[in-house]
Scaffold this motif. Structure first.
Motif, short mmCIF file in Angstrom:
data_model
loop_
_atom_site.label_atom_id
_atom_site.label_comp_id
_atom_site.label_asym_id
_atom_site.label_seq_id
_atom_site.Cartn_x
_atom_site.Cartn_y
_atom_site.Cartn_z
N HIS A 209 0.29 -8.22 -2.79
CA HIS A 209 0.72 -7.32 -3.70
C HIS A 209 -0.12 -5.88 -3.24
O HIS A 209 -1.37 -6.04 -2.90
CB HIS A 209 0.24 -7.46 -5.41
N VAL B 278 0.70 -2.35 -10.05
CA VAL B 278 0.73 -3.47 -9.26
C VAL B 278 2.26 -3.54 -8.66
O VAL B 278 3.38 -3.52 -9.42
CB VAL B 278 0.50 -4.87 -9.84
N ASP B 279 2.52 -3.01 -7.57
CA ASP B 279 3.86 -3.31 -6.60
C ASP B 279 4.73 -2.04 -7.45
O ASP B 279 5.70 -2.47 -7.62
CB ASP B 279 4.43 -4.49 -6.58
N LEU C 285 -8.29 -8.93 -9.72
CA LEU C 285 -8.99 -8.12 -8.69
C LEU C 285 -10.12 -7.14 -9.54
O LEU C 285 -9.82 -6.71 -10.67
CB LEU C 285 -7.67 -6.82 -8.10
N VAL D 20 -3.37 -10.00 -11.11
CA VAL D 20 -2.72 -9.96 -9.83
C VAL D 20 -1.88 -11.30 -9.78
O VAL D 20 -2.54 -12.40 -9.99
CB VAL D 20 -3.31 -9.57 -8.57
N VAL E 10 -2.08 -2.98 -5.22
CA VAL E 10 -2.78 -2.39 -6.56
C VAL E 10 -3.15 -0.80 -6.26
O VAL E 10 -3.52 -0.79 -5.30
CB VAL E 10 -3.71 -3.23 -6.99
#
Length: 149
Positions: A114, A90-91, A76, A109, A116
Motif C-alpha cells: 500500500h 492509503v491508496d 504504520l 494499513v 500511505v
C-alpha cells in the motif's frame, strides 16, 4: 524501525495478572514492535509472525509518502508529533490518523502493498489568509474612497 517509521501490531495496555509473588502491580508494557493506538474501533491484533517493510519515497516537513508492505493488517507508526492539520490517505482513500504511543502518528494499513500519504496543512491558515486579504481589500477601498472626495 528505520527513520522513525515502522510497521507494528496494535495493542492496548492490560493490567497485570498478579502472577508471581514479586510481580509489580499495574500494566505490563507491550513488546517493542507493538504500538499503543487510540481508536474508536478496535484494530486487529497482530500475530507473532507479522512482517513488513517501509520505504519512504519523498520526505518533507509537510508531506510524507511511504510504500508499506505488511504480511497482515498492521499499523504504520510515524515517530513525529501527533498534531491537528495532518491528513492521511492509503491508496488514495482518506483514512484517520490515530494517536499512537501517547504522542506520535499512526495509520492502520491492511495486509499487502500500500501507499500511505500524509499531508500537513496549518489549521486556520486558509481562513486567516481570507480574513487578511479581505481586510487589505477593505482598507484599499476606503483609501480610494477618501481620495475621490
Amino acid at each position: 524501525m528505520n527513520s522513525g517509521l515502522g510497521v507494528a501490531g496494535a495493542a492496548s495496555l492490560r493490567g497485570g495478572d498478579g502472577a508471581g509473588a514479586g510481580a509489580p502491580p499495574g500494566p505490563q508494557l507491550p513488546p517493542r514492535d507493538t504500538a499503543i493506538v487510540e481508536c474508536a474501533e478496535p484494530l486487529p491484533e497482530a500475530s507473532a509472525g507479522l512482517t513488513g517493510t517501509v520505504k519512504v519515497e519523498r520526505p518533507s516537513p509537510e508531506k510524507l509518502i511511504v510504500d508499506v508492505e505488511a504480511s497482515e493488517a498492521a499499523v504504520l507508526v510515524v515517530n513525529d508529533a501527533f498534531q491537528p492539520g495532518w491528513t492521511a490517505m492509503v491508496d488514495g482513500s482518506e483514512v484517520p490518523i490515530l494517536p499512537a504511543n501517547v504522542a506520535v502518528r499512526a495509520v492502520a494499513v491492511p495486509a499487502g502493498q500500500h501507499r500511505v500519504e500524509m499531508l500537513y496543512r496549518t489549521p486556520g491558515l486558509r481562513a486567516g489568509l481570507l480574513v487578511g486579504f479581505g481586510t487589505l481589500l477593505t482598507l484599499c477601498l476606503l483609501g480610494v474612497a477618501r481620495r475621490v472626495r
